[in-house]
Design an enzyme around this catalytic site. Sequence first.
Site, PDB file in Angstrom:
ATOM      1  CB  CYS A  11      -0.996   0.036   1.204  1.00 25.52           C
ATOM      2  SG  CYS A  11      -1.907  -1.585   1.311  1.00 25.52           S
ATOM      3  CG  HIS A  32      -6.596   0.912   0.466  1.00 25.66           C
ATOM      4  ND1 HIS A  32      -5.368   1.456  -0.332  1.00 25.66           N
ATOM      5  CD2 HIS A  32      -5.897   0.603   1.632  1.00 25.66           C
ATOM      6  CE1 HIS A  32      -4.225   1.193   0.224  1.00 25.66           C
ATOM      7  NE2 HIS A  32      -4.419   0.683   1.506  1.00 25.66           N
ATOM      8  CG  HIS A  69      -2.287   4.359   5.178  1.00 22.95           C
ATOM      9  ND1 HIS A  69      -2.137   4.405   3.697  1.00 22.95           N
ATOM     10  CD2 HIS A  69      -2.556   3.181   5.631  1.00 22.95           C
ATOM     11  CE1 HIS A  69      -2.211   3.132   3.439  1.00 22.95           C
ATOM     12  NE2 HIS A  69      -2.398   2.391   4.517  1.00 22.95           N
TER      13      HIS A  69
END
Lengths: 403, 78
Positions: free
Chosen positions: A162, A331, A294
């Site tokens: 990520c 995401h 995040h």
Amino acid sequence: MKRKVVITGMGCVSGLGIGVGETWRRAIEGEGAIRPIDRSGVQGQAAWIAPEDVSAAAADLELRRLGRLDPLSLYALVAAAEAVEAAGLGDHPSLTERTAILLGCGSPGNATLDAAFERLYAKGLGKLHPQTIPSSMISAPASHLAMLFGVHGPTMVISSACASSANALGEALHMIRGGRVEVAIAGGTEACVSYGSWVAWHALGVVAPDTCRPFSRDRQGLALGEGAAILVLESEEHAVARGAAILGELAGYGASSDAADMTAPDQDGIEAAIRAAHRDAGIAPDQPRLISTHGTGTKLNDAVEAAAVRAVHGAGLEGSTVIATKSAHGHLIGGSGAVEFVIGMKALAEGLAPSVLNYLGPDPECGDLPLALAPQAIEHDTLVSNSFAFGGLNAVLIGRKQT
Amino acid sequence: MAMTAEDVLSIIAAESGVDRAALKPEATLVDLDISSIDVASVVFELEDRFGVAIEPENIAPDFTIADFVDHIVSLAKK
């Protein structure tokens, strides 16, 4: 004296839409992209892209020589074409020898692999399409961009789950600073809304059944997204010499590894990356900033990130603005850092912070954060953009508004 | 399944990315910039769809489109 690295083009493709303009419009108007999906075995909630929208956006690109394109590459090509055109770099001689391509991808071409595995294991067919490897390999999008733009410089994909595209942008910044290249086409892409990847993400127990609610009470996890964001970075001298319009500065980058756990975040590792980014940019962390978290919406990430942000920024949090745009675009795994950096830079430029969507109320585990719960006017000149990955890989970018 | 010349042409167009209209009978694969990986992809799709066995090495770069189509259609008849 560090060479200044500026941004001269940005491109973006996500569930929010095709192009930076539409992405920003929907982000600031609070039109989130997380919605029901029904695609070849994939059912639930995701911030997905309609394939026909990407095909239409790619229609004018010269893609024939590139072979079969997984959506992983197609997203990157559309985003990069927008960025390179915005930068006015189309036929510039620097593209040939003085340009690098650094992309971040968390996983390879999932749709191509799923189709291959379905033939092998479901249909019992022993033969696969001869382009299965070249179109699914994780480095394919970087090669495809090099072919489209005629880039002969260093070209590669960085994979750190990520954090991939934040790492790619940060490493590109340092390549330019170090004088290895004058220009970098950098960012990330991910096409993970495909059956195998979808089931595997759900198996991990981190996908919310409803939606992504960063830092909120009753948050249940992340929502998957897909797409790409790509920026054109240049040394300031190069950009000024060719008269390019400068959109902002990529001023700092910090990276760290928790070396602790494959899925749980570690506050020390996160703090280390945030502090390193501030040092790299030559700025103190205790000043008011626009902080793009995040903010995945998982129980663990948001609580640990909130604690790290409070610990690092300290008194600087007062007067800061905290955003969490995964609540809008989902995401994008390896692509997230770049999408969030693009939205963060737009927010600085426009003087407006997009709101954290789907928020139900404070969670004591996250404590106090100056969250933007409605679109709000901001006067920050600096963006701190956090990306933290499974496997404990952290990357933080610092952006500066063009004045 | 019976295979027609048009089936072969449409698969060549789809797999190579060359416009169907540009696939003139007298044009060679080299002229059309159809590479060996394009040929392998065409062969894969033809075998998959029509169950015909094709050796890609028997399809030379100087084949014309007419040669290519004739070769495939003749194999399909065997």
